[in-house]
Scaffold this motif. Structure first.
Motif, PDB file in Angstrom:
ATOM      1  N   UNK A  27       5.359   6.550  -6.420  1.00  0.00           N
ATOM      2  CA  UNK A  27       4.183   6.306  -7.243  1.00  0.00           C
ATOM      3  C   UNK A  27       3.173   5.588  -6.426  1.00  0.00           C
ATOM      4  N   UNK A  28       2.051   6.199  -6.338  1.00  0.00           N
ATOM      5  CA  UNK A  28       0.958   5.629  -5.539  1.00  0.00           C
ATOM      6  C   UNK A  28      -0.016   4.893  -6.473  1.00  0.00           C
ATOM      7  N   UNK A  29      -0.528   3.831  -5.909  1.00  0.00           N
ATOM      8  CA  UNK A  29      -1.542   3.065  -6.671  1.00  0.00           C
ATOM      9  C   UNK A  29      -2.912   3.657  -6.493  1.00  0.00           C
ATOM     10  N   UNK A  30      -3.884   2.884  -6.921  1.00  0.00           N
ATOM     11  CA  UNK A  30      -5.263   3.332  -6.796  1.00  0.00           C
ATOM     12  C   UNK A  30      -5.688   3.247  -5.354  1.00  0.00           C
ATOM     13  N   UNK A  31      -6.552   4.117  -4.912  1.00  0.00           N
ATOM     14  CA  UNK A  31      -6.955   4.136  -3.514  1.00  0.00           C
ATOM     15  C   UNK A  31      -7.621   2.869  -3.026  1.00  0.00           C
ATOM     16  N   UNK A  32      -8.390   2.111  -3.877  1.00  0.00           N
ATOM     17  CA  UNK A  32      -9.053   0.939  -3.302  1.00  0.00           C
ATOM     18  C   UNK A  32      -8.078  -0.124  -2.850  1.00  0.00           C
ATOM     19  N   UNK A  33      -6.845  -0.126  -3.457  1.00  0.00           N
ATOM     20  CA  UNK A  33      -5.887  -1.196  -3.105  1.00  0.00           C
ATOM     21  C   UNK A  33      -4.908  -0.684  -2.066  1.00  0.00           C
ATOM     22  N   UNK A  34      -5.338  -0.486  -0.802  1.00  0.00           N
ATOM     23  CA  UNK A  34      -4.475   0.009   0.272  1.00  0.00           C
ATOM     24  C   UNK A  34      -3.491  -1.037   0.759  1.00  0.00           C
ATOM     25  N   UNK A  35      -3.819  -2.286   0.652  1.00  0.00           N
ATOM     26  CA  UNK A  35      -2.937  -3.334   1.155  1.00  0.00           C
ATOM     27  C   UNK A  35      -1.684  -3.429   0.334  1.00  0.00           C
ATOM     28  N   UNK A  36      -1.678  -2.832  -0.882  1.00  0.00           N
ATOM     29  CA  UNK A  36      -0.512  -2.922  -1.750  1.00  0.00           C
ATOM     30  C   UNK A  36       0.549  -1.906  -1.333  1.00  0.00           C
ATOM     31  N   UNK A  37       0.103  -0.774  -1.062  1.00  0.00           N
ATOM     32  CA  UNK A  37       1.146   0.260  -0.751  1.00  0.00           C
ATOM     33  C   UNK A  37       1.349   0.465   0.745  1.00  0.00           C
ATOM     34  N   UNK A  38       0.517  -0.167   1.548  1.00  0.00           N
ATOM     35  CA  UNK A  38       0.752  -0.021   2.996  1.00  0.00           C
ATOM     36  C   UNK A  38       2.060  -0.660   3.443  1.00  0.00           C
ATOM     37  N   UNK A  39       2.421  -1.715   2.802  1.00  0.00           N
ATOM     38  CA  UNK A  39       3.693  -2.369   3.154  1.00  0.00           C
ATOM     39  C   UNK A  39       4.884  -1.488   2.826  1.00  0.00           C
ATOM     40  N   UNK A  40       4.774  -0.840   1.641  1.00  0.00           N
ATOM     41  CA  UNK A  40       5.903   0.034   1.283  1.00  0.00           C
ATOM     42  C   UNK A  40       6.012   1.250   2.210  1.00  0.00           C
ATOM     43  N   UNK A  41       4.855   1.779   2.599  1.00  0.00           N
ATOM     44  CA  UNK A  41       4.886   2.920   3.536  1.00  0.00           C
ATOM     45  C   UNK A  41       5.499   2.522   4.879  1.00  0.00           C
ATOM     46  N   UNK A  42       5.136   1.286   5.314  1.00  0.00           N
ATOM     47  CA  UNK A  42       5.702   0.808   6.586  1.00  0.00           C
ATOM     48  C   UNK A  42       7.215   0.664   6.494  1.00  0.00           C
ATOM     49  N   UNK A  43       7.673   0.128   5.326  1.00  0.00           N
ATOM     50  CA  UNK A  43       9.129  -0.028   5.154  1.00  0.00           C
ATOM     51  C   UNK A  43       9.826   1.325   5.128  1.00  0.00           C
ATOM     52  N   UNK A  44       9.203   2.261   4.368  1.00  0.00           N
ATOM     53  CA  UNK A  44       9.810   3.604   4.314  1.00  0.00           C
ATOM     54  C   UNK A  44       9.814   4.277   5.690  1.00  0.00           C
ATOM     55  N   UNK A  45       8.756   4.049   6.466  1.00  0.00           N
ATOM     56  CA  UNK A  45       8.685   4.638   7.810  1.00  0.00           C
ATOM     57  C   UNK A  45       9.764   4.095   8.728  1.00  0.00           C
ATOM     58  N   UNK A  46      10.021   2.794   8.573  1.00  0.00           N
ATOM     59  CA  UNK A  46      11.107   2.195   9.374  1.00  0.00           C
ATOM     60  C   UNK A  46      12.454   2.804   8.993  1.00  0.00           C
ATOM     61  N   UNK A  47      12.629   3.031   7.693  1.00  0.00           N
ATOM     62  CA  UNK A  47      13.877   3.636   7.244  1.00  0.00           C
ATOM     63  C   UNK A  47      14.010   5.075   7.775  1.00  0.00           C
ATOM     64  N   UNK A  48      12.886   5.760   7.782  1.00  0.00           N
ATOM     65  CA  UNK A  48      12.898   7.135   8.307  1.00  0.00           C
ATOM     66  C   UNK A  48      13.232   7.157   9.797  1.00  0.00           C
ATOM     67  N   UNK A  49      12.834   6.133  10.524  1.00  0.00           N
ATOM     68  CA  UNK A  49      13.146   6.078  11.958  1.00  0.00           C
ATOM     69  C   UNK A  49      14.636   6.003  12.208  1.00  0.00           C
ATOM     70  N   UNK A  50      15.292   5.166  11.348  1.00  0.00           N
ATOM     71  CA  UNK A  50      16.765   5.067  11.527  1.00  0.00           C
ATOM     72  C   UNK A  50      17.464   6.375  11.178  1.00  0.00           C
ATOM     73  N   UNK A  51      16.923   7.084  10.225  1.00  0.00           N
ATOM     74  CA  UNK A  51      17.529   8.389   9.881  1.00  0.00           C
ATOM     75  C   UNK A  51      17.398   9.359  11.059  1.00  0.00           C
ATOM     76  N   UNK A  52      16.195   9.398  11.649  1.00  0.00           N
ATOM     77  CA  UNK A  52      15.993  10.269  12.807  1.00  0.00           C
ATOM     78  C   UNK A  52      16.877   9.868  13.980  1.00  0.00           C
ATOM     79  N   UNK A  53      17.000   8.575  14.199  1.00  0.00           N
ATOM     80  CA  UNK A  53      17.839   8.088  15.288  1.00  0.00           C
ATOM     81  C   UNK A  53      19.292   8.491  15.099  1.00  0.00           C
ATOM     82  N   UNK A  54      19.798   8.364  13.894  1.00  0.00           N
ATOM     83  CA  UNK A  54      21.194   8.755  13.621  1.00  0.00           C
ATOM     84  C   UNK A  54      21.417  10.247  13.804  1.00  0.00           C
ATOM     85  N   UNK A  55      20.428  11.013  13.326  1.00  0.00           N
ATOM     86  CA  UNK A  55      20.571  12.472  13.486  1.00  0.00           C
ATOM     87  C   UNK A  55      20.587  12.863  14.969  1.00  0.00           C
ATOM     88  N   UNK A  56      19.729  12.239  15.767  1.00  0.00           N
ATOM     89  CA  UNK A  56      19.677  12.550  17.204  1.00  0.00           C
ATOM     90  C   UNK A  56      20.974  12.188  17.895  1.00  0.00           C
TER      91      UNK A  56
END
Length: 1018
Positions: A78-107
């Protein structure tokens, strides 16, 4: 502030991709990625100073190890309103870190699986270390013979190669500008989706895929538009960079090509010359190395074969393949030299114009100067079959001789050439120049190529003085007879120093092999051709087969010396190699390296020969099998009860019979010998005894004069004639008995096939036999002693002498009356009974005989000779009756009339002496009866008996054995003379058995050769 994490994420993704895909090979193969991925500038990414809020999205994870989904979890984002980028940027960063570990394990998992698969595949490969021997030894020593440093210098420099590569710095700048897209104002979802899209562009179908789904909100569409714009911009940047790189590469390539073309224009010719020289040097190095290896191989083979020779008494040495094949050809040549049996067995037929160098080429192949040589004179007068094979010693020997000629000694070489010349001249018939009779020669030596060659007389265009008129046609017929064999390899020799238009043999070869499927063309005297020919391209046209109308399997150019007959093979070979090394024909690529030297020619001919043998020998064996069946059927139908004896076997059978008959001479009884000798000797000497001894002695008036005359005449006869006559009688008796045994039929099933042979053996043996020279001297002494003895010991001997005398006189009287009857014609009884009459001469003789008989009755003791007045009286008496007669006729008629009168009187006296033995013992004292003539006949009879006994001893003890020895010698000579046996043993039966034997022998040898050939191929 988010550029570093974005760059770090991109770096980690690329690193995972390379490790996952290529980890199994143990090294990062970035060159297999897209051009963009190869030029990304990977920088260190700083550690995030905050935690990004978790990103909830709907994804379907996939694994690189399979196509099935690992799990099916749906994440709601669920994405918030576009003007509030600082709210969901943290969650995207966390999800991206999680995605990195998934890629690393697959490799990591994919890399482990790939490594395990690689190990299994590596274990399945065979160990090639055991097959290292397949690679020749000189490959490992290649750096000693090939100058790799010069090859390295010939390659372009590394700087020139670097100019061809793209500018990686500019590609890195392009990608650094690409990182500017990931600014804080951009949506992190777009960044994540863009990164996943980049992976989709860069990844392979086996890489991990990221998918994002939109629930239909307008906010997600805007972010999709932003992601699409970034991807389009990225593709534009990449495309622009690729165009710049390609343009620079084209500019650099065009300039470098121009420079290279200029350099090539300057040094192209020099490099070609250098490369050709380097190629020639390399070939010579390889050739020398091969020669060294061949010499070592020869020495090793020589040692091995010498060891085999030492143990030849312990085991039978196995024949080589080529020797077995040569025996088949020799047997076939003996069977039918006119090729009526459809001989299609392969052989190398060497043909060429006269003095084209055929013999020199053969000598180079055989590695010895074995043929007689002449300057412009025809030396090859008959086909010479040369069988080349390997052996420990370089020797030559003929098929029908056991003498070995050592080809390493000049004395043996000269003797071999002389022997070949003698055999050629013997084979040529009187009035001819060439012969079709084949001379078979075998040459063995280390390193010789195995093959069978037939050197034919050179083809001529004109018959010169001293040649037979049909010499040209005879040479053509011999050459065609050999070349018409569809499996014969034609080695066509052409003189390169003369004009090609003068060649005769090329037209002949093109007629016999128009497709050139079994022809090898050889151009000789290339050294002279290079000097004399104005256009070297003419030689190239000949070798390429464009000048002559004939076709060939291969074309070769050789040099066979400088024309000096005293040159050795080694010097000729060195001269040939030196010539081709410096020849412009080879440097200018007019000739190829494999088309020159007699060594390459020998290898090519040997390979072609054995290929033809393998292709055709079994078919020829089947043909001879069918011929054998036909001959065996014919024999069974014509001679069902006879064995299949060929000419040699029949000769052996006849030889045994003849020797048995000679041995039977020694089984003749002594009495038979003496009776024959005594009878034959008296028949020989009886006329001399009666006419020259008895009749002259009987004309004497008293016994003393009679005995004196007899003794003198017997002594003269014994000294001069009697021993010689006795030896002649003995020799004639031996011949008579020998002939009787030779011609006598032993049984009803007499085989008349031996009659001519026995007659020839008898005549030749008698011709060679000579009586012992000392026999006459010993006989003379014995006969003289026998005739001097006058003492008759008993009445039996006296009666035997009277009987002998009576038989002799009656025989002489009968002969005399027969002569008188022929002189005077038939008497009145025959004239009346047989209606025959007398001739005028017979009538005159009859009148003369009657007149002489009247005169004989008037004087019973008339001497043996008529006086002249008596002849005149008889003639006048006949003329008075009207018969004109010549005095010589009167004397001749008187001789026969007186002879008959004397013999009748002597027979009467012989009857009176039957009772005169008593008076003989008293030496005829007080007796009017004198029987000195009986004593004479006893002396003659005793001499005949003693002479017969002596001759019989000489016959049985000496002469019969000598005759037997002569017969054996004659039979041995006939056994070695094939022409003699063919003349004496003839007939359909003999010829059929001979053909059957030869066909069986050829078939058996062919089958043995085929079996050995198959074993060698295995």
């Amino acid at each position: 502030m988010w550029r570093a994490p974005a760059g770090a994420a991109a770096c980690l993704i690329c690193r995972n991709l390379t490790n996952g895909v290529h980890g199994a090979r143990g090294k990062p193969l970035l060159q297999k990625l897209h051009l963009v991925s190869r030029n990304i500038h990977h920088s260190r990414h700083p550690v995030s100073r905050f935690q990004r809020p978790p990103l909830r999205t709907s994804t379907q994870p996939f694994s690189s190890l399979g196509r099935l989904p690992l799990r099916g979890t749906r994440l709601l984002v669920k994405y918030g309103s576009p003007p509030h980028r600082t709210f969901w940027l943290g969650r995207v960063a966390a999800r991206l870190l999680k995605l990195r570990y998934i890629l690393l394990g697959s490799a990591v998992g994919g890399g482990y699986t790939a490594k395990k698969t690689y190990d299994q595949w590596k274990d399945m490969l065979p160990d090639l270390g055991e097959y290292k021997w397949i690679v020749p030894d000189f490959i490992w020593d290649l750096d000693e013979y090939v100058d790799f440093e010069k090859l390295k210098n010939a390659l372009p420099d590394s700087e020139d190669l670097a100019k061809l590569m793209p500018d990686f710095d500019k590609i890195g700048e392009s990608f650094s500008s690409l990182t500017g897209l990931f600014t804080p104002g951009h949506n992190w979802v777009s960044e994540v989706i863009g990164a996943s899209g980049l992976l989709l562009l860069l990844g392979s179908p086996g890489d991990t895929a990221f998918r994002a789904t939109d629930q239909g909100s307008e906010h997600e569409k805007q972010f999709k538009k932003g992601l699409l714009g970034e991807l389009i911009f990225l593709q534009q940047q990449i495309q622009q960079h690729e165009e710049e790189t390609s343009s620079r590469r084209d500019q650099f390539g065009s300039s470098s090509q121009q420079q290279q073309q200029q350099k090539r224009k300057v040094s192209d010719k020099e490099k070609v010359d250098q490369l050709q020289e380097e190629l020639l040097r390399t070939q010579l190095k390889y050739q020398r190395m091969l020669e060294r290896l061949e010499r070592e191989n020869k020495e090793l083979r020589k040692i091995v074969l010498q060891r085999d020779d030492k143990g030849i008494h312990q085991r039978k040495l196995k024949k080589s393949l080529i020797d077995m094949y040569s025996e088949v050809l020799d047997t076939l040549s003996d069977y039918d030299a006119s090729y009526n049996t459809h001989d299609h067995l392969p052989r190398v037929v060497v043909v060429g114009d006269q003095s084209a160098g055929k013999t020199s080429v053969l000598e180079m192949i055989a590695q010895a100067r074995i043929f007689p040589r002449g300057s412009g004179e025809m030396m090859t007068r008959s086909p010479v079959k040369v069988t080349l094979s390997e052996g420990p010693h370089h020797v030559a020997l003929f098929k029908d001789s056991s003498r070995e000629f050592d080809l390493t000694k000049e004395e043996d070489l000269a003797a071999l050439r002389h022997e070949i010349e003698i055999r050629m001249r013997k084979s040529v018939s009187e009035g001819c120049t060439v012969s079709s009779e084949t001379i078979s020669l075998s040459v063995k030596g280390p390193g010789l190529q195995r093959m069978v060659l037939v050197d034919l007389p050179g083809v001529i265009s004109t018959v010169t003085s001293g040649m037979a008129p049909d010499t040209k046609e005879t040479i053509f017929s011999i050459s065609k007879a050999y070349m018409q064999n569809p499996n014969a390899i034609i080695l066509c020799i052409q003189d390169g120093s003369v004009d090609a238009e003068r060649s005769i043999v090329t037209d002949l070869v093109s007629q016999m092999d128009p497709q050139g499927k079994r022809t090898i063309f050889v151009l000789t005297k290339v050294d002279l051709a290079e000097k004399n020919v104005a256009s070297p391209s003419r030689i190239q046209q000949i070798i390429e087969g464009k000048l002559f109308p004939m076709k060939a399997l291969g074309y070769f150019a050789v040099v066979t010396g400088k024309g000096n007959s005293s040159e050795s093979i080694e010097s000729i070979r060195e001269y040939e190699e030196e010539f081709f090394q410096n020849s412009k024909l080879l440097k200018n690529c007019m000739l190829k390296a494999h088309q020159v030297t007699t060594r390459n020619l020998s290898l090519a001919v040997s390979d072609c020969f054995w290929k033809m043998v393998r292709e055709s020998v079994e078919q020829q064996a089947d043909a001879f099998k069918a011929t054998r069946f036909n001959l065996e059927t014919e024999w069974k139908n014509n001679y069902p009860r006879l064995r299949e004896l060929d000419r040699n076997e029949l000769f052996e059978k006849a030889k045994n019979e003849i020797l048995d008959e000679v041995i039977s001479l020694s089984q003749v009884t002594p009495k038979h010998w003496e009776d024959m000798l005594q009878r034959s000797l008296w028949e020989k000497v009886s006329t001399h005894v009666i006419e020259n001894i008895y009749l002259p002695a009987a004309q004497t008036m008293n016994s003393g004069t009679f005995n004196t005359t007899v003794d003198i005449k017997l002594k003269q006869w014994t000294d001069k004639q009697l021993p010689n006559k006795a030896v002649e009688v003995a020799w004639g008796t031996l011949q008579e008995e020998f002939s009787r045994f030779m011609t006598e039929e032993k049984c009803k099933e007499h085989d008349d096939i031996f009659d001519k042979l026995k007659q020839a053996v008898k005549e030749e043996s008698i011709k060679r036999h000579k009586w012992n020279e000392g026999a006459e001297d010993s006989l003379r002494v014995i006969q003289h002693n026998a005739l001097e003895d006058r003492s008759i010991s008993d009445k039996q001997q006296w009666d035997a002498a009277i009987q002998f005398m009576e038989e002799t006189l009656q025989s002489r009287l009968k002969d005399t009356e027969s002569v008188i009857e022929d002189m005077v014609g038939p008497d009145w009884k025959k004239r009346w009974l047989y209606w025959v009459g007398r001739s005028k001469e017979q009538s005159i003789r009859n009148e003369t005989k009657n007149e002489l008989e009247k005169m004989m009755k008037c004087n019973d003791e008339h001497p043996a000779y008529l006086a002249n007045d008596e002849v005149t009286t008889v003639r006048k008496n006949l003329e008075a009756r009207g018969v004109a007669v010549d005095p010589c006729l009167i004397k001749d008629t008187w001789h026969q009339v007186y002879r008959r009168h004397f013999l009748k009187k002597a027979l009467g006296h012989c009857n009176l002496c039957r009772r005169g033995f008593y008076y003989y013992q008293r030496h005829f004292v007080d007796s009017e009866l004198e029987c000195n003539d009986v004593v004479l006949f006893w002396r003659i009879q005793r001499m005949l008996a003693i002479t017969a006994n002596t001759l019989r001893q000489q016959l049985t003890n000496t002469e019969v054995r000598r005759l037997e020895k002569n017969v054996k010698e004659v039979l041995e000579d006939f056994a070695e003379d094939c022409e003699k046996k063919m003349k004496l043993l003839t007939g359909k039966r003999v010829q059929l058995a001979e053909d059957l034997k030869k066909v069986r022998e050829i078939q058996e040898k062919l089958e043995a050769f085929i079996e050995a050939l198959h074993q060698e191929e295995k």
